[in-house]
Design an enzyme around this catalytic site. Sequence first.
Site, short mmCIF file in Angstrom:
data_model
loop_
_atom_site.label_atom_id
_atom_site.label_comp_id
_atom_site.label_asym_id
_atom_site.label_seq_id
_atom_site.Cartn_x
_atom_site.Cartn_y
_atom_site.Cartn_z
N GLY A 245 0.69 -1.39 -0.03
CA GLY A 245 -0.17 -0.08 0.04
C GLY A 245 0.85 1.06 0.17
O GLY A 245 0.37 2.35 0.06
N GLU A 285 4.58 -6.40 0.89
CA GLU A 285 3.62 -6.70 -0.24
C GLU A 285 3.46 -5.73 -1.17
O GLU A 285 2.14 -5.31 -1.26
CB GLU A 285 2.33 -7.58 0.23
CG GLU A 285 2.45 -8.68 1.23
CD GLU A 285 1.06 -9.12 1.33
OE1 GLU A 285 0.86 -10.39 1.56
OE2 GLU A 285 0.12 -8.29 1.83
N ARG A 288 1.68 -1.70 -6.38
CA ARG A 288 1.75 -0.42 -6.85
C ARG A 288 3.18 0.40 -6.84
O ARG A 288 3.73 0.60 -8.13
CB ARG A 288 0.82 0.64 -6.10
CG ARG A 288 0.45 1.92 -6.92
CD ARG A 288 -0.06 2.77 -5.97
NE ARG A 288 -1.32 2.19 -5.24
CZ ARG A 288 -2.59 2.32 -5.77
NH1 ARG A 288 -2.61 2.81 -7.02
NH2 ARG A 288 -3.65 1.64 -5.55
N ARG A 325 -8.87 3.20 -13.63
CA ARG A 325 -8.78 4.09 -12.56
C ARG A 325 -9.31 5.37 -12.40
O ARG A 325 -10.05 5.52 -11.46
CB ARG A 325 -7.41 3.90 -12.03
CG ARG A 325 -6.67 2.79 -11.79
CD ARG A 325 -5.21 2.52 -11.23
NE ARG A 325 -5.25 3.25 -10.03
CZ ARG A 325 -4.92 4.37 -9.60
NH1 ARG A 325 -4.24 5.21 -10.68
NH2 ARG A 325 -4.87 4.87 -8.31
N CYS A 356 -17.98 4.64 -24.90
CA CYS A 356 -19.23 5.37 -24.85
C CYS A 356 -19.58 5.52 -23.44
O CYS A 356 -20.75 4.82 -22.90
CB CYS A 356 -20.17 4.33 -25.90
SG CYS A 356 -19.57 4.26 -27.29
N GLU A 357 -19.03 6.56 -22.77
CA GLU A 357 -19.62 6.64 -21.25
C GLU A 357 -19.03 8.07 -21.15
O GLU A 357 -17.63 8.48 -21.52
CB GLU A 357 -18.73 5.79 -20.27
CG GLU A 357 -18.96 4.47 -20.11
CD GLU A 357 -20.22 3.91 -19.61
OE1 GLU A 357 -20.69 4.75 -18.63
OE2 GLU A 357 -20.94 3.12 -19.98
N TYR A 385 -2.47 -1.43 -11.95
CA TYR A 385 -3.72 -1.36 -11.98
C TYR A 385 -4.29 -0.89 -13.19
O TYR A 385 -5.52 -0.36 -13.19
CB TYR A 385 -4.50 -0.83 -10.77
CG TYR A 385 -3.93 -1.45 -9.39
CD1 TYR A 385 -4.28 -2.70 -9.07
CD2 TYR A 385 -3.11 -0.92 -8.59
CE1 TYR A 385 -3.96 -3.41 -7.72
CE2 TYR A 385 -2.70 -1.36 -7.48
CZ TYR A 385 -2.97 -2.67 -7.11
OH TYR A 385 -2.54 -3.22 -5.99
#
Length: 429
Positions: A245, A285, A288, A325, A356-357, A385
Site C-alpha cells: 500500500g 507486499e 503499486r 482507474r 461510450c461513457e 492496476y
Amino acid sequence: MSDPTNDAGHLTIGGVDSLQLAEQFQTPLYVYDVSAIRDQIRAFKRVFEAQHFNYAVSYASKAFATIAMYQVAKQEACHVDVVSGGELYTAAQADFPMADVSFHGNNKSEKELREALALKVGTIVVDNFYELQLLGHLLAETPERTQNILLRVTPGISAHTHAYISTGQTDSKFGFDVDSGLAFKAAKLALANPQFNLLGIHAHIGSQIFDVAGFIGATQKLANILKDWHEQLDYTPSVLNVGGGFGIAYTKDDDPIPAEDFVEAILKTLRAQNLPFDLPAVWIEPGRSIVGPAGFQLYTVGSSKNVEGLRPYIAIDGGMGDNLRPALYQAEYEAVKADDPNAQPTQDVHLVGKYCESGDILINHAHLPAVQPGDVLAVKSCGAYGYSMASNYNRNPIPAVVFAENGQAKLVVRRQSYADLTQNDLSYD
Ligand SMILES: *Cc1c(COP(=O)(O)O)cnc(C)c1O
C-alpha cells in the site's frame, strides 16, 4: 523532475524512443521500464538487509500480472502474492517457484484451494472461518501433509486513503477482526490442527498510503496481538506480514516519501516493541510501488471538441478499457507529448477516451502543449492496476505490453485481435 529524452528530444522509456515504440507496436500501448521495476525491488531489499531483518518482499501481482512480470520477480528473487486461480496459473506458467507464493483472497473457492495445494503454494493467507474449515477438510485428504498459513487480521487501523482501497478498518470484508476477539479464536483453531503450520499474521491496511502513521500504528497493534498470542497460547510466530500500500506519485502534486522509507519506519517500530521472542521475519507486499512508476501508456491523439467558454476535449485512441482507474476512483495522471515531454503546457483540457461513457475521462485537467491529430501522448506512472484492470468494453481489443530495458524493447503481451474478441463466443443460429 524532467523526463528522460534522447538526442531527438523524444521521451525515452528504458532507453528506447517512445515514438519508435508507438510506431513499431502501435497505440494504445503499455510500456514498462524494467530497470525501474528491478530498482524498486532492490531498494526494498536493501532496507531489510541494512537492518539485519529476515524478510520477504512479496510482489502483490494483482497490480500487474503477466508471465513476463512473474519472470522478472523470479529473476529478482522476489516472492509474489496471488489472489486468484488465474494469477496462480499465470505464475505457474512463468515457472515461478511456488514455495515463494502467498495466496490471498476473501473468498477463495474450493477449486482454487485445491489448485493451490496441488501446486504446493508456499503460504495460504487464510481470511475467514469458512476458509479455515474448508482448507482443513481439504488437507485432511492427505493426512501426512502440512500447509504454511498466515491469518489475515483487520487491526482496526484505517489508512487515510480512498474508501474503496482502504482495508484495515474493522468494518471491512477482509480478515479476522481483532478487537472483537475473532482473530484470537482463529489462532486457537489454527493451532489446534496439526496440519496447519501457522507462520504468523498478516494485515494490509490499504493502498496508495502517503502517511507512515498508519503503518506505525498497525505495526504496534500487530506486535501486541503476537505478544498476546505468545502469552495466552504459548505461540511463537515466525512471520509478521505488514502488507503493502505504499503510495506513489501520479502527478506533480503528489509528494510521497520513497516507498522504502515506509519499511524503515515499520522495522524501527517493530524493534521498539521489545517482543518477548525473537523478531519474526517481516514480509511486505508492495504492488503499486514496484510497477506503478515504471509503467507508461502511449496513445495517439484523434478528435477534439471546442465549445466557446468551455474547456476543450481532446480524445485519444484508448481510455477506460485500458485504464479504468480515473473512471473507477477519480485517479489522476499526467500526460506529456512523446516528441517533446518537457514542453511548456499551454492549455488545460479534458483528455478523454473513445469509450461510450461520459465518465471516460482519462485526465480531467490535462496540461498540454498544442497537440494535433496523430501526435503521441505518454501517460506516466500507470504501471499498476492499468493493464490488470483492462476490459473489452465496447469490444475494444486490450493493448499490447512492451518491456523496455537498456535500450531494447520486447513485446511481452500481444495486442488482442478482433478474432480474440470472439474466440469464446458460441453461435445461437
Ligand atoms: C492489493 C494488495 C497489496 C498491494 O497493494 P499496493 O497498494 O498495490 O501496494 C498487498 N497486499 C494485499 C493483501 C493486497 O490485497
